[in-house]
Motif scaffolding. Structure first.
Motif: not given
Length: 169
Positions: A86-101
């Motif tokens: 992401t624009e911030e060092t040390g911050i990562y994102e993934l998605g959209p993600v779907t995970i079942a309960k």
């Protein structure tokens, strides 16, 4: 802070990082032991000479080398399961993600090297940062409810936090 420096230097891609020496002036707020041969003091400003500076610039959308691996993808490191910068060092994102309960998962590298992030203490909760354990023997995380949204992974000096941010549309 890194974003302001990047914008001031005009850095958009890694190739834009200046290769030539850049003057470095700053005010000290802590005692730093430094050889007098490499230091000049003027008032409360310090100039360091003979110092090599490395830029740590985060460019959004680049592959991080960290993957969500679990029951949702047969524990594989897949391209669509790789966190992005992401624009911030040390911050990562993934998605959209779907995970079942009830689905078990971890965050790790493609070869299961370190970091190998799993269950810390307590239970994972939706929309709350969760401190992960960083070792190969840590337990699996368990999704507490059906989830669709963004996974946010924060590296705070080697301590990793995962937040499941729900898609509230």
């Amino acid at each position: 802070m890194a974003n302001a420096a990047c914008k001031l230097l005009g850095v958009v891609d890694p190739e834009d990082v200046p290769a030539d020496p850049v003057a470095l002036w700053f005010r000290l707020r802590a005692f730093i032991t430094q050889s007098p041969d490499n230091t000049s003091c003027f008032s409360n400003a310090v100039e360091y000479r003979k110092v090599q500076v490395y830029y740590n610039i985060s460019i959004p959308g680049k592959p991080s080398g960290l993957y969500i691996r679990g029951g949702m993808n047969d524990w594989s490191a897949t391209a669509d399961g790789e966190f992005k910068t992401t624009e911030e060092t040390g911050i990562y994102e993934l998605g959209p993600v779907t995970i079942a309960k009830g689905t078990e998962f971890k965050v790790s590298t493609a070869d299961w090297g370190l970091p190998n992030l799993g269950k810390g203490s307590g239970d994972l909760k939706i929309d709350q940062p969760y401190l992960l354990t960083n070792d190969g023997g840590s337990g699996n995380l368990v999704c507490p409810d059906n989830f669709t949204g963004i996974l946010k992974l924060e590296d705070r000096s080697g301590k990793y936090y995962l937040t499941l941010i729900p898609n509230n549309e």
